[in-house]
Design a protein around this motif. Structure first.
Motif, PDB file in Angstrom:
ATOM      1  N   ARG A   1       2.442   1.652  -3.318  1.00 26.29           N
ATOM      2  CA  ARG A   1       1.880   2.043  -4.458  1.00 26.29           C
ATOM      3  C   ARG A   1       1.223   3.121  -4.386  1.00 26.29           C
ATOM      4  O   ARG A   1       0.743   3.940  -5.557  1.00 26.29           O
TER       5      ARG A   1
ATOM      6  N   LEU B   1      -1.903  -6.356  -4.140  1.00 22.91           N
ATOM      7  CA  LEU B   1      -2.397  -6.091  -2.427  1.00 22.91           C
ATOM      8  C   LEU B   1      -3.045  -7.050  -2.013  1.00 22.91           C
ATOM      9  O   LEU B   1      -3.329  -7.072  -1.080  1.00 22.91           O
TER      10      LEU B   1
ATOM     11  N   ILE C   1      -8.453  -0.349  -4.787  1.00 24.03           N
ATOM     12  CA  ILE C   1      -7.288  -0.378  -3.853  1.00 24.03           C
ATOM     13  C   ILE C   1      -7.826  -1.279  -2.464  1.00 24.03           C
ATOM     14  O   ILE C   1      -7.275  -1.427  -1.559  1.00 24.03           O
TER      15      ILE C   1
ATOM     16  N   LEU D   1       1.057  -1.036  -0.051  1.00 29.41           N
ATOM     17  CA  LEU D   1       0.117   0.354   0.303  1.00 29.41           C
ATOM     18  C   LEU D   1       0.956   1.104  -0.104  1.00 29.41           C
ATOM     19  O   LEU D   1       0.882   2.718  -0.646  1.00 29.41           O
TER      20      LEU D   1
ATOM     21  N   ASP E   1      -9.252  -5.709 -10.379  1.00 25.29           N
ATOM     22  CA  ASP E   1      -7.928  -5.099 -10.330  1.00 25.29           C
ATOM     23  C   ASP E   1      -6.971  -5.200 -11.516  1.00 25.29           C
ATOM     24  O   ASP E   1      -6.486  -5.322 -12.283  1.00 25.29           O
TER      25      ASP E   1
ATOM     26  N   TYR F   1      -4.239   2.125   5.918  1.00 28.33           N
ATOM     27  CA  TYR F   1      -4.823   2.150   4.487  1.00 28.33           C
ATOM     28  C   TYR F   1      -5.050   3.957   5.069  1.00 28.33           C
ATOM     29  O   TYR F   1      -4.478   5.097   4.211  1.00 28.33           O
TER      30      TYR F   1
END
Ligand code: M6R
Length: 588
Positions: A309, A458, A550, A306, A507, A405
């Motif tokens: 990215r 992910l 995501i 995360l 995704d 997140y």
């Protein structure tokens, strides 16, 4: 592992200790025991098995007196039988000790004591009884004898001791294992987890490394490791015991899986300033190392994807039990992020201590308020998701992810936008969940002995977590791998009907993962596709809601947790108490 409760007050102590101990069963269920003091004499009962079974057989709650100490064991040294159950005693059965932790030098100590003392068990704890015995024989008080005894120990311990020679007190000390004192108006508790006595009092004192507490009916007296009296401030713990009850569910695990939407909303209620400051330090650190064990380590894995990215920040993930072997490259410009639900996992604590010794800053993400890890970290963020009792981590996993997140969005300078989006995800995580279909799948698959989980990017950490959940509660072998790695070995294991769970949402990983799914299919594998879109290649489709890409990990985990739960149920296993495991792993 191992749970301890001690109580002194003006009422029969054994029923109080029993009630509290039952709440600590998550810490160990190999054996249970209790000791009380009445009319200057020691009374005890103990046996192998779960606390409720030992109670049924021996009526621990009938031990007399207003002072009692109980223990539930997760075996380390010595078999899980009656002899090795706690409490343990000195030669004259005047000193009783319960212990959580491991004494690393117990063999040397035992060899030195064995000529003079009679050992009754195989456990490391027993050396402590005889050391205290020697110091008391030489004239030391129980407090001083315990301090002197621990001066000879190497390892970790939370120790609670009573003695018929000084029958009006409970004495306790700890190092690298938690002990919390509860103050309740003339009644006092000491326990491994405050949760055990929160129905009686929320006022607690955390015992720091090397400190000792002596509980009498006149109060709780604290000493430092030199035996000098010290003052300690009490604090309030906000958790309520009701939060840790099953609320009508058969198992804690199921309750905790299903309360995830609410848990996620609670995790999102964070001090924005703290998140921003945390993110700023992540950004500025030359190196960021994330460390954790088990489920929390899977969070670390996802966090590294995360951060890379969303914020272009590269981080290393180091398994906490391996941290010491990377210590040479930790320095003052390193930021270590430790993740732990319990905040007391021994490997994580050890890693953090080593990092601090190298001058690194340490940030932690923790669920248990006031836990050891909080106290040794420079900063901590709490999950706010309430107590997690099931040994298999579920809601803590999701909430740890939520914190990462938030941090990733904060790194992009978009925290508010991120929170709004995550609130929307919290409303959707249960969408499309077809529990009946999962149950049916579990019944169909219950005799399979091997499962494979795969994903890319992910979603990889989600596959890893799905596999861990399955093996720990259903005892089915489960392995996870990056989908692209299959052809480098694992494909050889795929046979007709081998179940393979592919996390394959629409995704950026979709087409490549689907190719790998085809390779499985071509070799006869039974493909369980976890996706927002069905595909003819799937033998079974687990539908998840459509998301901004995501966020797929956040909606993909719940069906995998439920699948593991239903497989455990279909095989007649108790998901809350998986064999050989315990919730808090306080040994290295
Ligand atoms: O309390 P922690 O998060 O530090 O615990 C780490 C692991 O022991 C834990 O996640 C373990 O892997 C779980 N039982 C898995 O469900």
């Amino acid at each position: 592992m191992c749970g301890i409760v001690g109580f002194i007050g003006d009422e029969p102590a054994a029923p109080v200790v029993l009630k509290a101990l039952i709440k600590l069963e998550y810490r160990g269920y190999d054996s249970a025991g209790m000791v009380s003091i009445c009319d200057g004499k020691i009374h005890f009962r103990k046996d192998a098995g779960k606390i409720t079974d030992v109670q049924r057989k021996h009526r621990l709650d009938r031990l007399p007196g207003k002072i009692a100490v109980g223990h539930v064991r997760w075996a380390t040294h010595g078999r899980a039988d009656r002899i090795n159950a706690h409490p343990h005693f000195d030669c004259k059965k005047q000193i009783a000790v319960v212990h959580n932790g491991i004494i690393e030098n117990y063999q040397e100590l035992r060899a030195a004591l064995v000529g003079k003392h009679r050992f009754a068990s195989e456990v490391d704890t027993e050396v402590i009884c005889h050391l205290i015995e020697d110091y008391m024989e030489a004239g030391a008080s129980l407090e001083k004898a315990l301090l002197k005894a621990v001066g000879e120990l190497r390892g970790s311990y939370a120790l609670v001791v009573v003695s018929s020679r000084e029958p009006e007190k409970i004495v306790a000390t700890s190092k690298d294992s938690p002990l919390i004192v509860g103050l309740d108006d003339g009644k006092y508790f000491v326990a491994s987890d405050a949760l055990s006595f929160l129905d009686r009092t929320n006022e607690v004192v955390f015992l720091e490394e090397g400190e000792l507490v002596s509980l009498t009916r006149d109060g709780a007296f604290f000493l430092n490791r030199e035996g000098e009296e010290i003052r300690k401030k009490s604090q309030r713990v906000d958790w309520q015991w009701e939060e840790a009850s099953k609320k009508g569910y058969d198992f804690f695990m199921l309750k905790e899986i299903l309360e995830q939407p609410e848990a996620m909303r609670r995790a999102l209620i964070q001090d924005r300033k703290l998140i921003m400051e945390f993110a700023k330090e992540i950004w500025e650190a030359r190196r960021v190392v994330i460390t954790a064990c088990g489920t929390s380590r899977h969070v670390a894995l996802l966090a590294s994807y995360l951060f890379s990215r969303l914020a272009g920040k590269l981080c290393d993930v180091v398994t906490a039990s391996e941290f010491q072997y990377f210590c040479d490259s930790i320095a003052e410009d390193t930021l270590v992020i430790a993740i732990s639900q319990s905040g007391e996992t021994a490997d994580v604590i050890e890693g953090v201590k080593r990092a601090k010794a190298k001058g690194a800053r340490v940030f932690s993400i923790i669920n248990v308020v006031g836990s050891l890890l909080t106290r040794i970290s420079d900063r901590a963020i709490y999950l706010n998701c309430g107590p997690e009792i099931g040994v298999a981590a579920t809601k803590s996993f999701l909430c740890q992810l939520v914190i990462f997140y938030m941090l990733a969005f904060a790194l992009m300078g978009k925290l508010e936008e991120g929170i709004e989006k995550l609130e929307q995800v919290a409303r959707q995580i249960g969408d499309n969940l077809n529990d009946e279909k999962l149950k049916k799948l579990a019944r169909r698959m219950k005799n399979k002995n091997n499962f494979y989980y795969m994903a890319r990017g992910l979603n990889l950490a989600i596959a890893a977590e799905g596999a861990l959940k399955l093996k720990e509660i259903s005892y089915i072998h489960a392995e996870c791998m990056p989908a692209g790695e299959l052809k480098h070995g694992t494909l050889a294991l795929i046979e007709e009907g081998t179940p393979v769970v592919a996390i394959c949402p629409k995704d950026d990983t979709f087409y490549e993962t689907l190719n790998n799914v085809m390779e499985i299919k071509a070799r006869g594998g039974f493909v369980i596709g976890v996706s927002d879109e069905n595909n003819e290649v799937y033998d079974h489709w687990i539908k998840i809601p459509k998301m901004e890409e995501i966020f797929y990990p956040l909606v993909a985990i719940m069906p995998l947790q439920l699948l593991a739960y239903h497989l455990a149920a279909a095989r007649g296993k108790d998901p809350d108490r998986p064999r050989h495991l315990a919730k808090s792993v306080t040994v290295k």
